[in-house]
Design an enzyme around this catalytic site. Structure first.
Site, PDB file in Angstrom:
ATOM      1  N   ASN A  15      65.025   3.703  34.733  1.00  0.00           N
ATOM      2  CA  ASN A  15      63.590   3.460  34.886  1.00  0.00           C
ATOM      3  C   ASN A  15      62.788   4.066  33.741  1.00  0.00           C
ATOM      4  OD1 ASN A  15      63.934   1.972  37.135  1.00  0.00           O
ATOM      5  ND2 ASN A  15      63.368   3.560  38.588  1.00  0.00           N
ATOM      6  N   GLU A  58      73.424   5.056  39.400  1.00  0.00           N
ATOM      7  CA  GLU A  58      73.010   6.124  38.500  1.00  0.00           C
ATOM      8  C   GLU A  58      73.223   7.441  39.244  1.00  0.00           C
ATOM      9  OE1 GLU A  58      69.312   6.197  35.326  1.00  0.00           O
ATOM     10  OE2 GLU A  58      68.865   5.714  37.377  1.00  0.00           O
ATOM     11  N   SER A 108      64.141   6.940  42.837  1.00  0.00           N
ATOM     12  CA  SER A 108      64.307   6.270  41.547  1.00  0.00           C
ATOM     13  C   SER A 108      63.516   6.977  40.458  1.00  0.00           C
ATOM     14  CB  SER A 108      63.882   4.812  41.648  1.00  0.00           C
ATOM     15  OG  SER A 108      62.570   4.733  42.106  1.00  0.00           O
ATOM     16  N   HIS A 122      71.277   7.014  42.694  1.00  0.00           N
ATOM     17  CA  HIS A 122      70.249   5.984  42.534  1.00  0.00           C
ATOM     18  C   HIS A 122      70.877   4.601  42.468  1.00  0.00           C
ATOM     19  CE1 HIS A 122      66.956   4.077  39.851  1.00  0.00           C
ATOM     20  NE2 HIS A 122      66.785   3.766  41.116  1.00  0.00           N
TER      21      HIS A 122
END
Ligand SMILES: CCC[C@H](O)CC(=O)SCCNC(=O)CCNC(=O)[C@H](O)C(C)(C)COP(=O)([O-])OP(=O)([O-])OC[C@H]1O[C@@H](n2cnc3c(N)ncnc32)[C@H](O)[C@@H]1OP(=O)([O-])[O-]
Length: 725
Positions: free
Chosen positions: A499, A461, A428, A449
């Site tokens: 993130n 992702e 991540s 991800h």
């Protein structure tokens, strides 16, 4: 067809006296203004011709209609198209011309009849469908209301309670259910659809079948008092579930008007409300999301090269923890055979057990049969070594966030997997170039991800490095589609798009609390804004181990703008690590219900003394609006950096990433759309002011400074923004 017109209808009159009007507007035969005006002309002609006794409406290429052309709303919002007179389509055309005609109409429904499509069919005097047809009024999901008579005709056909359920949940029903509800008159195989519909229409003319105008039906409506109670309950539920949206309540107003004052007044109310909702901000946001979500699979330089996805026949997953088991679940649910690799028997058993538990919960909820459960589980095989990796087409590594461990795994994968195999990592935060450093396979290394729980969360992702081949991305986009995820393709950097955008969110919240703001008020304001939970409740859910590991990556990579708070490490030292330990920012009971903890103060005070910051009286008394600005403007700032660096190709991709990865409220249109609704100038000025008072954490990036200084939209592509300046 004129290149500027959008779709058309064609009419063919048969020797039997039936005029078949076909809606043609690929790919879903949406009802554009052109289609609707064509339909009107066809009707006028059919009604005036002596050789036409009855009319059948159908859709081209196995689809009746996906509803009103959604881009039409955008044109009205932008003012590039003038809205027709209120009620012109729903009353003048659909009701007075079609439903009230001297010749009966039958809808022949194959595939989809959604929104305006279903509404058009409900104005017909009978509906025949194929078994696979989907029938629904999903308008509320788009921020609009059923505006072609759906609020009036659906309750009259299926009853008030069922109509409310279908409208408020936006969920379609299948043909068989539609039949038993009274929405569909007959279900027939595709090959018989048109002949049955023609026959049915003639039978109506000859009075062998009833001539029913849905709008005039009353037998399915409950008595007035009962209807009012049902609507009152629906209003209460709607207020609770969608407190920030007005259009569902406005839709209920139209429904109620029809029941209380009769369907004609109801239609007028529906038309009035339908026109008002188009300009609501929440509607603009939801329509933007509809198109943006479909736009994520269009990646310039990748999906426009004519590459076809290769067939992925078998996938291996390394690591059976929470993420690995969730990914395995998602894959086997979409019929991919999966090998799950772990380091020892105990871990392997636990990993397979997690997958089993994920599926069993579906069996318990009744959404999966026992047979389907067995069949799905049989697609999963465990392994303790790489021998079975010799014929896999894709591997997804999902071990803990440890760079050297991942590097070793990728070096091993290169040895054991076939040359064509895609080597994906579910990391991540870690830079993929570092993960693949010890291989010569950079072109097939990619990030996949997933978000926890991976079999539930809708976002995937897809992270590409400068070396990842376009073919690998096309392949992964296809897998994403098959496992029903919305993929967003982003560039490689620490934290990628989601993130990275959201790392300042928790940090801003920690900063505010260290300077005297109340954490529970922050969580409450953020929840009211529309996030599924506030930043502190989220930290508890994710667990402090993960929170610290992620923060470490950001501190290392972006030290100049990372706010380092000791609150979480201090709690972790005391074995408070979030919900899993039943103590974090909140205390948790057996039912995982969160309760504020007065002891939290102790940790905040200690963290404050370490950071040397003081309580700031202004921050102690923040309004909810200020809390939202101070937690989300830093997110906008980071999103701008991500966009400016080209990590995301389109601002709309960041909107979808924020909504699907973090639960940003879709009716706000996503992070960049929301920011533009506030204005770059204002956001820039607030951040600039805070950075002067509170430091570099808030400092606006160069991209935001440039656009903010001129008030240019943040979501505009670079060239466009320049040209507007
Ligand atoms: C006053 C008005 C009153 C009325 O009551 C209001 C309405 O009817 S509101 C409408 C109520 N109806 C709805 O809310 C239904 C909305 N649509 C859906 O839920 C799904 O698209 C559907 C289930 C139909 C097909 O799913 P799937 O097979 O996975 O395919 P996909 O999703 O990838 O779409 C393929 C392409 O079609 C495009 N497109 C689709 N629908 C529309 C439209 N109505 N319009 C324009 N375009 C539409 C879509 O953008 C995409 O384009 P592109 O350029 O290829 O990216």
């Amino acid at each position: 067809m004129d290149s500027r017109t959008k779709g058309k209808t064609v009419m063919e009159v048969g020797g039997d006296g039936v005029a078949v009007i076909t809606l043609i507007n690929p790919p879903v035969n949406s009802l554009s203004f052109d289609v609707l005006y064509n339909l009107k002309s066809n009707y006028e002609e059919a009604l005036s011709r002596n050789d036409v006794k009855a009319i059948v409406i159908t859709g081209a290429k196995g689809k009746f209609s996906g509803g009103f052309d959604i881009s039409g709303f955008g044109e009205i919002q932008k003012g590039t198209r003038k809205e027709p007179k209120v009620g012109y389509i729903s009353i003048d055309i659909i009701t007075d011309l079609l439903e009230a005609a001297r010749k009966p109409s039958v809808a022949a429904i194959d595939g989809l009849a959604l929104g305006g499509g279903l509404e058009l069919s409900m104005a017909c005097h009978a509906r025949i469908s194929t078994p696979g047809a989907q029938l629904g009024l999903p308008e509320l999901q788009l921020g609009v209301i059923p505006g072609f008579g759906g609020t009036q005709r659906l309750p009259r056909l299926v009853g008030l309670t069922k109509a409310l359920e279908m409208i408020l949940t936006s969920k379609p029903v299948r043909a068989e259910e539609g039949h038993s509800l009274g929405l569909i008159d007959a279900v027939v195989p595709s090959a018989e659809l048109l002949t049955t519909a023609r026959r049915w229409a003639l039978d109506i003319v000859e009075r062998r079948k009833p001539w029913i105008s849905s709008l005039l039906k009353t037998d399915k409506l409950p008595p007035l008092g009962e209807a009012r109670e049902i609507l009152k309950f629906a209003r209460g539920q709607t207020r609770k579930q969608a407190p920030n949206m007005k259009h569902p309540l406005m839709c209920l107003d139209a429904l109620e008007t029809g029941i209380v004052s009769g369907p004609r007044v109801g239609l007028e109310k529906e038309a009035e409300v339908g026109s008002q909702v188009i300009s609501l901000d929440t509607t603009k946001g939801l329509i933007h999301v509809f198109f943006s979500q479909r736009g994520t699979v269009k990646v310039p330089g990748v999906t426009d090269r004519g590459l076809m996805p290769r067939k992925i026949k078998k996938v291996a997953i390394i690591g059976g923890g929470l993420m690995g088991s969730g990914i395995a679940t998602a894959l086997i649910l979409s019929s991919y055979p999966v090998i799950l690799k772990e380091v020892n028997e105990k871990f392997l058993e636990a990993g397979i057990g997690r997958v089993k538990a994920n599926l069993q919960s579906r069996v318990r909820k009744g959404s999966m049969s026992k047979e389907k459960f067995e069949k799905t589980m049989s697609l999963l095989k465990g392994s303790l070594d790489y021998e079975s990796f010799r014929d896999v087409d894709m591997v997804i590594e999902a071990v803990i966030e440890n760079i050297s461990l991942k590097q070793q795994i990728f070096a091993d994968l290169e040895k054991y997997c076939p040359q064509h195999c895609i080597l994906a990592s579910n990391t991540s935060t870690i830079d993929l170039n570092k993960i693949g450093e010890r291989t010569k396979s950079q072109d097939r290394i990619v990030g996949a991800h997933f978000f926890s729980p991976a079999h539930v969360m809708p976002l995937l992702e897809i992270v590409r490095t400068n070396h990842t081949s376009a073919q690998v991305i096309v392949d992964l986009l296809d897998v994403g589609k098959k496992i029903k995820k919305t993929p967003v393709v982003v560039g490689n950097c620490t934290g990628f798009a989601v993130n990275r955008m959201f790392f300042p969110y928790t940090q801003a919240a920690m900063f505010l609390v260290e300077r005297g703001a109340d954490p529970y008020l922050i969580d409450s304001a953020v929840s009211k804004f529309g996030m599924p939970m506030g930043p502190f409740r989220l930290c508890d859910l994710v667990g402090f181990g993960v929170a610290i590991a992620t923060a470490t990556q950001f501190i290392e990579n972006f030290p100049e703008r990372t706010y380092k708070s000791m609150i979480i490490p201090l709690m972790q030292e005391d074995k408070r690590a979030g919900e899993a330990t039943r103590k974090g920012f909140y205390l948790y009971d057996d039912k995982r219900k969160a309760k504020p903890d007065p002891e939290l103060k102790k940790y905040i005070e200690k963290a404050r003394s370490i950071s040397g910051g003081n309580v700031d009286p202004k921050l102690v008394k923040l309004s909810e609006k200020e809390i939202i600005e101070m937690t989300f403007f830093p997110v906008v700032n980071e999103a701008c950096r991500v966009f400016a660096e080209g990590i995301a190709v389109k601002a709309a991709d960041l909107d979808i990433a924020a909504i699907m990865g973090m639960g940003f409220p879709p009716y706000r249109g996503g992070i960049m759309f929301w920011a533009d609704s506030i204005g770059s100038k204002y956001i820039y000025s607030r951040l600039d002011e805070w950075s002067k008072t509170y430091g570099d954490f808030f400092k606006p990036c160069a991209f935001l400074a440039e656009r903010g200084s001129k008030g240019a939209p943040l979501s505009a592509p670079v060239e466009q923004a320049r040209s507007r300046l």
